[in-house]
Design a protein around this motif. Structure first.
Motif, short mmCIF file in Angstrom:
data_model
loop_
_atom_site.label_atom_id
_atom_site.label_comp_id
_atom_site.label_asym_id
_atom_site.label_seq_id
_atom_site.Cartn_x
_atom_site.Cartn_y
_atom_site.Cartn_z
N PRO A 157 0.82 -1.22 0.00
CA PRO A 157 0.00 0.00 0.00
C PRO A 157 0.86 1.27 0.00
CG PRO A 157 -0.07 -1.06 2.15
CD PRO A 157 0.76 -1.95 1.26
N GLU A 162 -8.23 2.25 -1.10
CA GLU A 162 -7.89 2.64 0.27
C GLU A 162 -8.08 1.44 1.22
OE1 GLU A 162 -6.56 5.40 1.26
OE2 GLU A 162 -6.72 5.01 3.42
N LYS A 182 -5.37 -1.41 2.05
CA LYS A 182 -4.37 -1.24 3.12
C LYS A 182 -4.57 -2.23 4.25
CE LYS A 182 -3.28 3.63 3.43
NZ LYS A 182 -3.79 4.89 3.94
#
Ligand code: GSH
Length: 228
Positions: A8, A199, A202
Protein backbone atom coordinates in the motif's frame (compact mmCIF):
# COMPACT_ATOMS: atom_id res chain seq x y z
CA UNK A 1 -6.42 -14.28 -13.54
CA UNK A 2 -4.48 -11.06 -13.05
CA UNK A 3 -2.15 -11.05 -10.07
CA UNK A 4 -1.11 -7.71 -8.57
CA UNK A 5 2.04 -7.73 -6.47
CA UNK A 6 1.15 -5.06 -4.02
CA UNK A 7 2.25 -2.87 -1.16
CA UNK A 8 0.00 0.00 0.00
CA UNK A 9 2.21 2.79 -1.31
CA UNK A 10 1.96 5.34 -4.16
CA UNK A 11 3.09 3.38 -7.22
CA UNK A 12 1.12 0.19 -6.51
CA UNK A 13 -1.99 2.23 -5.62
CA UNK A 14 -2.18 3.69 -9.15
CA UNK A 15 -2.44 0.21 -10.64
CA UNK A 16 -5.00 -0.95 -8.08
CA UNK A 17 -7.08 2.10 -9.02
CA UNK A 18 -7.11 1.03 -12.68
CA UNK A 19 -8.09 -2.54 -11.80
CA UNK A 20 -10.88 -1.30 -9.55
CA UNK A 21 -12.15 1.30 -12.04
CA UNK A 22 -12.21 -1.29 -14.83
CA UNK A 23 -13.80 -3.87 -12.51
CA UNK A 24 -11.21 -6.44 -13.56
CA UNK A 25 -10.93 -9.59 -11.52
CA UNK A 26 -7.54 -9.73 -9.83
CA UNK A 27 -5.75 -11.32 -6.93
CA UNK A 28 -3.59 -9.24 -4.61
CA UNK A 29 -0.24 -10.78 -3.73
CA UNK A 30 1.11 -8.78 -0.77
CA UNK A 31 4.80 -7.91 -0.97
CA UNK A 32 5.85 -6.59 2.40
CA UNK A 33 8.71 -4.28 1.50
CA UNK A 34 9.52 -3.50 5.15
CA UNK A 35 10.16 -7.25 5.58
CA UNK A 36 12.37 -7.29 2.46
CA UNK A 37 10.02 -9.50 0.41
CA UNK A 38 10.82 -7.43 -2.71
CA UNK A 39 14.30 -9.01 -2.67
CA UNK A 40 13.13 -12.64 -2.62
CA UNK A 41 14.28 -14.83 -5.52
CA UNK A 42 10.65 -15.56 -6.36
CA UNK A 43 9.69 -11.89 -6.64
CA UNK A 44 12.87 -10.97 -8.53
CA UNK A 45 11.78 -13.36 -11.29
CA UNK A 46 8.69 -11.14 -11.66
CA UNK A 47 10.36 -7.77 -11.15
CA UNK A 48 14.16 -7.77 -11.37
CA UNK A 49 14.03 -4.17 -10.08
CA UNK A 50 12.81 -5.40 -6.66
CA UNK A 51 10.00 -2.83 -6.34
CA UNK A 52 6.23 -2.89 -6.18
CA UNK A 53 3.98 -3.00 -8.13
CA UNK A 54 4.22 -5.81 -10.65
CA UNK A 55 1.47 -7.60 -12.52
CA UNK A 56 1.16 -11.01 -14.09
CA UNK A 57 -1.47 -11.77 -16.69
CA UNK A 58 -1.15 -15.40 -17.79
CA UNK A 59 2.24 -15.64 -19.50
CA UNK A 60 2.74 -11.85 -19.42
CA UNK A 61 4.72 -10.18 -16.67
CA UNK A 62 4.75 -6.39 -16.38
CA UNK A 63 6.65 -4.28 -13.89
CA UNK A 64 6.87 -0.54 -13.26
CA UNK A 65 3.57 1.15 -12.43
CA UNK A 66 3.33 3.33 -15.53
CA UNK A 67 4.17 0.43 -17.84
CA UNK A 68 1.42 -1.56 -16.13
CA UNK A 69 -1.06 1.29 -16.62
CA UNK A 70 -0.21 1.40 -20.34
CA UNK A 71 -0.46 -2.40 -20.58
CA UNK A 72 -3.89 -2.42 -18.95
CA UNK A 73 -5.15 0.54 -21.01
CA UNK A 74 -4.09 -1.23 -24.20
CA UNK A 75 -5.46 -4.58 -23.07
CA UNK A 76 -8.88 -3.24 -22.13
CA UNK A 77 -9.17 -0.13 -24.30
CA UNK A 78 -10.22 1.70 -21.13
CA UNK A 79 -8.90 4.98 -19.68
CA UNK A 80 -6.65 5.50 -22.69
CA UNK A 81 -8.30 8.76 -23.79
CA UNK A 82 -9.30 9.49 -27.35
CA UNK A 83 -7.30 7.78 -30.08
CA UNK A 84 -6.31 11.05 -31.73
CA UNK A 85 -2.77 12.34 -32.26
CA UNK A 86 -3.59 15.31 -30.04
CA UNK A 87 -4.81 13.28 -27.08
CA UNK A 88 -2.24 10.49 -27.42
CA UNK A 89 0.51 13.12 -27.52
CA UNK A 90 -0.81 14.68 -24.33
CA UNK A 91 -1.34 11.32 -22.63
CA UNK A 92 2.16 10.02 -23.31
CA UNK A 93 3.74 13.35 -22.35
CA UNK A 94 1.94 13.67 -19.01
CA UNK A 95 2.36 9.99 -18.18
CA UNK A 96 6.14 10.25 -18.64
CA UNK A 97 6.14 13.52 -16.71
CA UNK A 98 4.63 11.61 -13.77
CA UNK A 99 6.94 8.61 -14.27
CA UNK A 100 10.19 10.55 -14.53
CA UNK A 101 9.38 13.69 -12.53
CA UNK A 102 6.55 13.55 -10.02
CA UNK A 103 7.30 10.00 -8.82
CA UNK A 104 11.10 10.14 -8.44
CA UNK A 105 11.20 13.68 -7.01
CA UNK A 106 8.38 13.02 -4.53
CA UNK A 107 10.00 9.73 -3.55
CA UNK A 108 13.31 11.44 -2.86
CA UNK A 109 11.56 14.33 -1.05
CA UNK A 110 9.98 11.73 1.27
CA UNK A 111 13.34 10.09 1.79
CA UNK A 112 15.23 13.26 2.66
CA UNK A 113 12.38 14.83 4.68
CA UNK A 114 11.71 11.75 6.83
CA UNK A 115 14.41 9.12 6.63
CA UNK A 116 17.87 10.38 5.64
CA UNK A 117 20.41 11.03 8.37
CA UNK A 118 21.91 14.52 8.74
CA UNK A 119 23.33 16.46 6.98
CA UNK A 120 20.50 16.60 4.50
CA UNK A 121 19.63 20.27 3.98
CA UNK A 122 21.12 20.42 0.49
CA UNK A 123 19.44 17.22 -0.71
CA UNK A 124 16.06 17.99 0.86
CA UNK A 125 16.07 21.45 -0.66
CA UNK A 126 16.83 20.05 -4.11
CA UNK A 127 14.17 17.33 -4.10
CA UNK A 128 11.53 19.38 -2.31
CA UNK A 129 12.07 22.22 -4.80
CA UNK A 130 11.84 19.93 -7.81
CA UNK A 131 8.80 18.06 -6.46
CA UNK A 132 7.03 21.36 -5.79
CA UNK A 133 8.02 22.68 -9.20
CA UNK A 134 6.47 19.63 -10.87
CA UNK A 135 3.27 19.89 -8.82
CA UNK A 136 2.95 23.59 -9.67
CA UNK A 137 3.06 22.68 -13.37
CA UNK A 138 0.27 20.16 -12.77
CA UNK A 139 -1.69 22.70 -10.72
CA UNK A 140 -1.49 25.27 -13.54
CA UNK A 141 -2.53 22.63 -16.08
CA UNK A 142 -5.55 21.65 -13.97
CA UNK A 143 -6.82 25.24 -13.79
CA UNK A 144 -10.37 25.13 -15.15
CA UNK A 145 -10.18 21.45 -16.05
CA UNK A 146 -11.25 18.22 -14.39
CA UNK A 147 -8.71 15.83 -15.88
CA UNK A 148 -5.16 15.98 -17.20
CA UNK A 149 -5.86 14.87 -20.79
CA UNK A 150 -8.69 16.46 -22.67
CA UNK A 151 -12.00 15.95 -20.86
CA UNK A 152 -11.58 12.25 -20.06
CA UNK A 153 -10.49 10.34 -16.99
CA UNK A 154 -7.35 8.46 -18.06
CA UNK A 155 -4.36 6.53 -16.77
CA UNK A 156 -2.56 9.87 -16.33
CA UNK A 157 -5.08 10.88 -13.65
CA UNK A 158 -4.61 7.50 -11.97
CA UNK A 159 -0.82 7.84 -12.05
CA UNK A 160 -1.04 11.32 -10.57
CA UNK A 161 -3.53 10.31 -7.91
CA UNK A 162 -1.07 7.74 -6.51
CA UNK A 163 1.32 10.55 -5.61
CA UNK A 164 -1.20 13.34 -4.92
CA UNK A 165 -2.40 11.34 -1.90
CA UNK A 166 0.99 11.65 -0.22
CA UNK A 167 1.67 15.33 -0.95
CA UNK A 168 1.49 16.47 2.72
CA UNK A 169 3.87 13.67 3.75
CA UNK A 170 6.24 14.37 0.85
CA UNK A 171 6.17 18.16 0.81
CA UNK A 172 4.97 19.15 4.25
CA UNK A 173 1.53 19.78 5.79
CA UNK A 174 1.13 23.23 4.15
CA UNK A 175 1.82 22.05 0.61
CA UNK A 176 -1.81 22.00 -0.55
CA UNK A 177 -2.17 25.71 0.30
CA UNK A 178 -0.47 26.57 -2.99
CA UNK A 179 -1.90 23.63 -4.95
CA UNK A 180 -5.65 24.30 -4.90
CA UNK A 181 -6.36 22.65 -8.26
CA UNK A 182 -4.39 19.55 -7.32
CA UNK A 183 -6.33 19.34 -4.04
CA UNK A 184 -9.67 19.60 -5.86
CA UNK A 185 -8.50 16.89 -8.33
CA UNK A 186 -7.40 14.65 -5.44
CA UNK A 187 -10.68 15.09 -3.53
CA UNK A 188 -12.69 14.29 -6.66
CA UNK A 189 -10.82 11.03 -7.30
CA UNK A 190 -10.80 10.09 -3.61
CA UNK A 191 -14.61 10.29 -3.69
CA UNK A 192 -14.85 7.65 -6.44
CA UNK A 193 -15.91 4.20 -5.17
CA UNK A 194 -12.91 2.60 -6.90
CA UNK A 195 -10.51 4.85 -4.97
CA UNK A 196 -12.27 3.94 -1.73
CA UNK A 197 -11.78 0.26 -2.54
CA UNK A 198 -8.07 0.90 -3.11
CA UNK A 199 -7.89 2.64 0.27
CA UNK A 200 -9.43 -0.48 1.83
CA UNK A 201 -6.63 -2.64 0.38
CA UNK A 202 -4.37 -1.24 3.12
CA UNK A 203 -6.16 -3.35 5.69
CA UNK A 204 -7.04 -6.34 3.51
CA UNK A 205 -3.63 -7.79 4.37
CA UNK A 206 -1.31 -7.17 7.28
CA UNK A 207 1.82 -5.22 6.42
CA UNK A 208 4.69 -4.51 8.74
CA UNK A 209 4.40 -1.01 10.21
CA UNK A 210 7.58 -0.85 12.33
CA UNK A 211 10.38 1.06 10.73
CA UNK A 212 13.12 -0.86 12.50
CA UNK A 213 16.68 -1.68 11.44
CA UNK A 214 15.56 -4.66 9.34
CA UNK A 215 13.06 -2.48 7.46
CA UNK A 216 15.77 0.13 6.84
CA UNK A 217 18.12 -2.58 5.54
CA UNK A 218 15.44 -3.81 3.14
CA UNK A 219 14.47 -0.35 1.88
CA UNK A 220 17.81 1.44 1.93
CA UNK A 221 20.40 -1.24 1.00
CA UNK A 222 22.77 1.56 -0.06
CA UNK A 223 23.44 2.40 3.60
CA UNK A 224 25.50 -0.79 3.98
CA UNK A 225 28.23 0.93 1.95
CA UNK A 226 28.53 3.65 4.61
CA UNK A 227 29.42 1.20 7.34
CA UNK A 228 31.54 -1.18 5.24
N1 GSH B 1 9.45 3.12 -11.12
C1 GSH B 1 8.81 2.18 -10.25
C2 GSH B 1 9.10 2.54 -8.82
C3 GSH B 1 8.50 1.54 -7.87
C4 GSH B 1 8.77 1.87 -6.42
O1 GSH B 1 9.67 2.66 -6.07
N2 GSH B 1 7.97 1.22 -5.54
C5 GSH B 1 8.09 1.39 -4.13
C6 GSH B 1 6.70 1.57 -3.52
S1 GSH B 1 5.99 3.09 -4.07
C7 GSH B 1 8.75 0.14 -3.54
O2 GSH B 1 8.37 -0.97 -3.86
N3 GSH B 1 9.74 0.34 -2.66
C8 GSH B 1 10.44 -0.72 -2.05
C9 GSH B 1 11.94 -0.57 -2.14
O3 GSH B 1 12.41 0.47 -2.63
O4 GSH B 1 12.65 -1.49 -1.71
C10 GSH B 1 7.29 2.17 -10.51
O5 GSH B 1 6.76 3.21 -10.91
O6 GSH B 1 6.67 1.11 -10.33
Amino acid sequence: MLRLYYHPSPNPAKVALFLEEAALEYEVVPIDTRKGEQHSAEFLRINPNAKTPALTDGAATVFDSNAILLYLAEKTGRFFGKHTPEDRGALYSWLMFVATGIGPYCGQAVHFRHFAPEPKTYALNRYDFEAQRHWKIVDAHLEGREFMVSDEYTIVDMALWGWARVIPFALGPEAFASLANVKRFLDAINARPAAMRVEALKTAHTYKTEFDDDAKKALFPQNARLTA
